[in-house]
Design an enzyme around this catalytic site. Structure first.
Site, short mmCIF file in Angstrom:
data_model
loop_
_atom_site.label_atom_id
_atom_site.label_comp_id
_atom_site.label_asym_id
_atom_site.label_seq_id
_atom_site.Cartn_x
_atom_site.Cartn_y
_atom_site.Cartn_z
N GLU A 1 0.81 -1.22 0.00
CA GLU A 1 0.00 0.00 0.00
C GLU A 1 0.85 1.27 0.00
OE1 GLU A 1 -0.82 -2.66 1.78
OE2 GLU A 1 -2.81 -3.15 1.02
N HIS B 1 -11.42 -4.62 9.47
CA HIS B 1 -11.84 -4.39 8.08
C HIS B 1 -13.15 -3.62 7.95
CE1 HIS B 1 -8.68 -7.06 6.81
NE2 HIS B 1 -9.10 -7.11 5.57
#
Lengths: 326, 332
Positions: free
Chosen positions: A60, A129
């Protein structure tokens, strides 16, 4: 006007902007062959090839940082983070590099970067999440943070983000992907930093954004049955924050409920209510209420998760409270 | 690590000019750093100040082989790279002084020197934070089929952060035109490489990503130039990324106010005996490229340039108060 889903609106925005400008490309995990974890980029690799639809490793920081470098050199990248939660391992790139360059180097660098990510809860993905991290990113001057609540805004805001010369974080909500709405056939933009009055009303102002704006709309329809007309202001952007539209509405209704999916502490409600107290104190007829997510790491179990996310009934109850209806 | 590497190339005319220019640049960096150290002591420079003294041969040798279209990005010990790229010493010193005439208009300071017109992309203060940016610059070069390479400088300390590994991997996977130049000065702040890194040779860290890597003597400007000449040509021809480790040493502390408890003065002295400027000066004189008089002349010119830069910085205005809110965003 065509009726399309929020998902399709995002896909169209990407596709049309890539069609329009060869400098626009997308990079991220599974955006290419897979077609996007949430099927947003389905078909784009076939349409534009692997140079402009770039699968990346699970990196990322390099996705956002790499896109930042490409933007410096004149391209207009879209960096996709599979979810906003993964943005936490790219925090330096998102908040401490891209939004700083223009200012820190005296205006000589520009970063026309769009970062896309999906956020929010409601899919039983548990604590790591399912977060709503919007305010963390909205804290940083130099970054723009926009969050569409409708297919119309999803398309128009994303196209505006891609054409903007600043780094823009565009946060989607996964439960809105199947949501349908009208979208013009012709090219259009939704300006960044301009709130939208989604529903007119005179009894109370509900300030919200993203999925919670839709929940607020459902609550407003129910309230209307009781004769209560709520005005809904969809912020659309947390930075820049369009307080003018909020205040214009508040000066009409004198009452306000702020609805957000994230945690209440230090949240959007805290910011908006304080600004109302600072800038429209004389108009306040009742204490401002905040509706927000339960301050817990998101649980997995369906029933617990539903308890943690604000519901239509929570909004209705808050409106009753500010109106003094027990 | 012999310093006697002087296979100076055949074309003496062109090369001796280049060599003299490299000598002048190294002196200019040294004098710039000494002057900024002094200004810091007088309170004219704030914040951190990371001096490049001792490492001059790396920036000068490496940047000497680049073309104007090539890109450079570096970390916070960036004065030397900026000078080697030809940034204006007046504007550089003014930036250190926090003046509006600085390269970054006084908004960046010592760690954030940049000049986009020279493809010098900073000056970055988060260790490793600029490496993904560097990879992105290289992606833009490849995407637009440009004849350019990216040269990314960083220290040994940066090789221990995840950003470094993500960047090397992505550059290799995408076969990007980038040179990762690690300046190994043996200490990440006050922690010796041997205490911080499982692999003591930085080049070994490139192997896992199948990136060709080599070491060079970072105290020898000619060796740096020769190594980088080959590496840059290779990368320019489309080889994909390369990794180079310069073995070098900083004489001063990490920043100002470093008690240097982590090393001995004997060690510093040993490295100073191999001083890149002194050694190179002897070579130039031995080879008959310069005589003592010419060296004296260059020193005087360099001293003058730095005196002018300090005066310029001192006399320049502070940023206008309204600059506080300028350049947060690009306005339409």
């Amino acid at each position: 006007m065509a009726v399309i889903t929020y998902r399709e609106a995002i896909r169209q925005a990407i596709s049309e902007e890539m069609e329009r400008d060869p400098k626009v490309f997308i990079m991220g995990e599974e955006v290419g062959i897979w077609g996007g974890t949430y099927a947003i980029t389905k078909g784009l690799m076939d349409q534009f090839g692997d140079k402009r639809v770039r699968d990346t490793p699970i990196s990322e920081a390099a996705i956002v940082g790499g896109a930042t470098g490409a933007a410096l050199a004149g391209l207009r990248p879209i960096a996709e983070l599979m979810t906003i939660n993964f943005g936490l391992v790219a925090m330096d790139a998102i908040v401490n590099e891209a939004p700083k360059y223009h200012y820190m180097f005296g205006g000589q660098m520009t970063v026309p970067l769009t970062i896309r990510a999906v956020g929010g809860g409601g899919r039983q993905l548990a604590a790591t999440h399912s977060q709503t991290l919007d305010v963390i990113f909205a804290y940083f001057p130099g970054l723009k943070v926009v969050l569409p609540a409708t297919p119309y805004d999803a398309k128009g805001l994303l196209k505006a983000a891609i054409r903007d010369d600043n780094p823009v974080l565009y946060i989607e909500h996964s439960l809105l992907y199947p949501h349908k709405g009208e979208v013009p056939d012709e090219d259009y933009l939704v300006p960044l930093g301009k709130a939208n009055v989604m529903r007119q009303g005179s009894d109370v102002t509900i300030v919200s954004y993203s999925r919670m704006a839709q929940i607020s709309l459902e609550a407003a329809e129910a309230l209307s049955q009781e004769g209560i007309e709520a005005e809904i202001v969809d912020l659309r952007s947390l930075r820049p924050l369009d307080m003018e539209t909020v205040l214009d509405s508040f000066r009409k209704t004198f009452r306000c409920v702020i609805v957000e999916e994230g945690w209440k502490s230090y949240g959007v409600g805290a910011e908006i209510s304080t600004r109302i107290y600072e800038e429209a104190f004389d108009y306040i007829d009742a204490p401002i209420k905040r509706v927000a997510g339960a301050e817990v790491p998101m649980p997995y179990a369906r029933n617990l998760e539903q308890l943690a996310i604000p519901s239509k009934d929570d909004v209705i109850q808050a409106v009753h409270e500010v109106l003094g209806i027990a | 690590m012999a310093t006697q590497t002087i296979p100076l190339n055949q074309n003496a005319e062109v090369n001796s000019d280049k060599l003299v220019e490299m000598f002048r640049q190294m002196l200019l960096i040294r004098r710039f750093e000494e002057a900024s150290e002094e200004a810091y002591a007088h309170g004219q420079i704030g914040g951190f100040l990371h001096l490049y003294i001792g490492q001059e041969a790396v920036a000068v040798g490496a940047i000497s082989v680049l073309q104007p279209q090539d890109h450079i990005i570096t970390a916070y010990r960036d004065h030397g790279h900026a000078i080697a790229r030809g940034l204006d010493t007046n504007a550089l010193m003014a930036e250190l002084f926090g003046k509006s005439t600085g390269v970054s208009h006084g908004k960046g300071g010592s760690m954030h020197l940049a000049d986009v017109s020279k493809h010098f992309w900073g000056g970055h203060a988060i260790v490793g934070g600029h490496l993904p940016t560097a990879v992105g610059l290289a992606l833009a070069v490849q995407y637009q089929h440009q004849d350019a390479v990216v040269l990314a400088f960083f220290g040994d300390g940066a090789t221990n952060i995840g950003l470094f590994h993500e960047s090397l991997n992505l550059a290799a996977v995408w076969h990007l035109p980038i040179i990762f130049l690690c300046e190994n000065n043996l200490y990440g702040m006050g922690t010796a490489v041997s205490r911080a890194s499982a692999a003591e040779r930085m080049v070994d860290k490139a192997c896992g990503y199948h990136i060709p890597a080599q070491q060079m003597d970072g105290m020898d400007v000619v060796a740096v130039r020769q190594t980088m000449d080959e590496v840059v040509s290779t990368v320019r021809s489309g080889s994909g990324p390369h990794f180079v480790e310069a073995l070098t040493y900083r004489y001063r502390g990490h920043s100002m106010g470093d008690a240097q408890r982590y090393r001995t003065s004997h060690e510093v002295k040993e490295w100073e005996e191999r001083d890149p400027i002194n050694v190179f000066q002897h070579i130039l004189i031995d080879q008959g490229i310069l005589n003592d008089k010419q060296v004296g002349q260059i020193i005087r010119e360099v001293n003058h340039e730095i005196e002018v830069a300090v005066k310029f910085a001192e006399e320049s205005p502070e940023p206008d108060p309204e600059a506080l809110y300028q350049h947060i965003y690009v306005e339409d």
